[in-house]
Scaffold this motif. Sequence first.
Motif, PDB file in Angstrom:
ATOM      1  N   LEU A 294      -0.404   3.206 -33.505  1.00  0.00           N
ATOM      2  CA  LEU A 294       0.233   3.512 -32.338  1.00  0.00           C
ATOM      3  C   LEU A 294       0.763   2.626 -31.329  1.00  0.00           C
ATOM      4  O   LEU A 294       1.733   2.822 -30.365  1.00  0.00           O
ATOM      5  N   SER A 295       0.648   1.301 -32.078  1.00  0.00           N
ATOM      6  CA  SER A 295       1.439  -0.285 -31.747  1.00  0.00           C
ATOM      7  C   SER A 295       2.698   0.173 -31.607  1.00  0.00           C
ATOM      8  O   SER A 295       3.356   0.368 -30.341  1.00  0.00           O
ATOM      9  N   TYR A 296       2.851   0.238 -32.670  1.00  0.00           N
ATOM     10  CA  TYR A 296       4.388   0.767 -33.585  1.00  0.00           C
ATOM     11  C   TYR A 296       5.132   2.209 -33.086  1.00  0.00           C
ATOM     12  O   TYR A 296       6.791   1.758 -32.477  1.00  0.00           O
ATOM     13  N   ILE A 297       4.350   3.035 -32.865  1.00  0.00           N
ATOM     14  CA  ILE A 297       5.612   4.059 -32.462  1.00  0.00           C
ATOM     15  C   ILE A 297       5.428   4.218 -31.070  1.00  0.00           C
ATOM     16  O   ILE A 297       6.823   4.573 -30.626  1.00  0.00           O
ATOM     17  N   ALA A 298       4.064   3.819 -30.306  1.00  0.00           N
ATOM     18  CA  ALA A 298       4.863   3.112 -28.505  1.00  0.00           C
ATOM     19  C   ALA A 298       6.280   2.375 -28.630  1.00  0.00           C
ATOM     20  O   ALA A 298       7.165   1.823 -27.804  1.00  0.00           O
TER      21      ALA A 298
ATOM     22  N   PHE B 148       8.688   7.877 -38.619  1.00  0.00           N
ATOM     23  CA  PHE B 148       7.415   6.940 -38.366  1.00  0.00           C
ATOM     24  C   PHE B 148       6.286   8.073 -37.634  1.00  0.00           C
ATOM     25  O   PHE B 148       4.891   8.679 -38.191  1.00  0.00           O
ATOM     26  N   ARG B 149       7.091   8.803 -36.110  1.00  0.00           N
ATOM     27  CA  ARG B 149       5.668   9.755 -36.083  1.00  0.00           C
ATOM     28  C   ARG B 149       5.259   9.942 -36.224  1.00  0.00           C
ATOM     29  O   ARG B 149       3.634  10.715 -37.223  1.00  0.00           O
TER      30      ARG B 149
ATOM     31  N   TRP C 203      -1.089  12.378 -38.317  1.00  0.00           N
ATOM     32  CA  TRP C 203      -1.495  13.338 -38.848  1.00  0.00           C
ATOM     33  C   TRP C 203      -2.925  12.777 -39.925  1.00  0.00           C
ATOM     34  O   TRP C 203      -4.452  12.833 -39.144  1.00  0.00           O
ATOM     35  N   HIS C 204      -2.435  11.517 -39.901  1.00  0.00           N
ATOM     36  CA  HIS C 204      -3.767  10.463 -41.016  1.00  0.00           C
ATOM     37  C   HIS C 204      -4.077   9.389 -39.111  1.00  0.00           C
ATOM     38  O   HIS C 204      -5.097   9.276 -39.962  1.00  0.00           O
ATOM     39  N   ILE C 205      -3.668   9.293 -38.313  1.00  0.00           N
ATOM     40  CA  ILE C 205      -3.935   8.523 -37.114  1.00  0.00           C
ATOM     41  C   ILE C 205      -4.666   9.820 -36.804  1.00  0.00           C
ATOM     42  O   ILE C 205      -6.621   9.063 -36.364  1.00  0.00           O
ATOM     43  N   GLU C 206      -5.121  10.738 -36.302  1.00  0.00           N
ATOM     44  CA  GLU C 206      -5.671  11.640 -35.987  1.00  0.00           C
ATOM     45  C   GLU C 206      -7.317  11.966 -37.372  1.00  0.00           C
ATOM     46  O   GLU C 206      -8.077  11.824 -36.473  1.00  0.00           O
ATOM     47  N   LYS C 207      -6.706  12.055 -37.919  1.00  0.00           N
ATOM     48  CA  LYS C 207      -7.864  11.783 -39.143  1.00  0.00           C
ATOM     49  C   LYS C 207      -8.610  10.832 -39.788  1.00  0.00           C
ATOM     50  O   LYS C 207     -10.004  10.217 -39.292  1.00  0.00           O
TER      51      LYS C 207
END
Length: 394
Positions: free
Chosen positions: A113-117, A124-125, A130-134
């Motif tokens: 999430l830091s990388y995406i932000a 990448f997002r 899906w993996h973050i939510e999992k």
Amino acid sequence: MTDPFQTLRKKAIDVLHNATTPKGILALPSNEVVENYTRIWSRDSIMAGLSGMNQNDPVLIEGLRNSLNTLKDFQTTHGIIPSNVSLGAPPNVSYGGTAGRVDATLWYIIGALSYIAQTKDDAFRRAHIWHIEKAMQVTTIWEFNNKHLIYTPLSGNWADEYPIHGYTLYDNCLRLWGLELFAECTGRNESVSQKIEHIRESIKANFILSENNTNKKYHSILYERALEKGGKPYFIAGFNPSRYYTMFDCGGNGLALLLGLFERDQFENFEVYINGVFDEINCNLMPAFWPTINAKDDLFQDLSYNYAYEFKNNPHHFHNGGIWPIMNGWLAKGLARYDSFDLIHNMKSAYLDIAQKENYNFSEYISSDVIQPSGKSPLCYSAAGALMILNPNN
């Protein structure tokens, strides 16, 4: 004249660059197999990558991205992220030793999430959301009792040879941070906002050991018994159904500061405590856990039996009172949120002196009795910690 702090910064970045591979950032920049250090570790690789991203270093930003991709590829069907992945063919994947590593999954959430932000990398997002939510779903399962705090088994986080298990400050702060990043990334809906507030309230209720703490506790009788021995000017390390761990946890309190969990009057007492420990050990850096567990203490038997390769936790060493640069890095970043720049300056000067004396070897930890670098080196954990101590506002 060359600025010594800039020299330290350059040396730290060099170590991290030398550990960066196409698959991610290793824990140790070495071609030798040193225990499990020459692998992509969730916590080590992500902390190293985050410190590099805060320096706007393109090599380490790419290293963070590749580390997260490698870890994501081996996520279990239940959402658990590996503790570490080897670079061999086929790779050797570990989810923990005698117990799974809770913080591996938590650091993946924070790192992704830091990388995406920061990068706004939409490809990448899409690949990771899906993996973050999992991963976040499994952290909810780790609550077990649906009361907002996750439960960590013995040996279930970075301090895997230290005798704490249950509701730990460090892991619950990581979980809170991940949820706050998720809310920022996806849009703060009512259920996520409520969950964040519930977790913040639960941390304050259960980890502040003070007569003034009137919030509802998990275990009020046990809390009162712990309080009989005296309150603490910091957030305690953890508790479980049978005991409170009232020692100071450097990384956990650094994260609590970073998340703004301290009230201003509480923080003033915290500063006094930190300066007191600095005076006690004659070094302006904090041990990972304090005070030490000694042979006469009831936790020493648990400590002495819990190790993987050899016993490292003699008093003032390793997790048992050793000074870890990486955990001081999180402490410095937390102190910066509260504008405690005199303390940060003292920490920077203290670490610079140690780094110069060991010829920028970035040792794993420093013993707190004789202030002697020890453990594995040059460790990316410590190089990342140096960058955070030097630039805590980034």
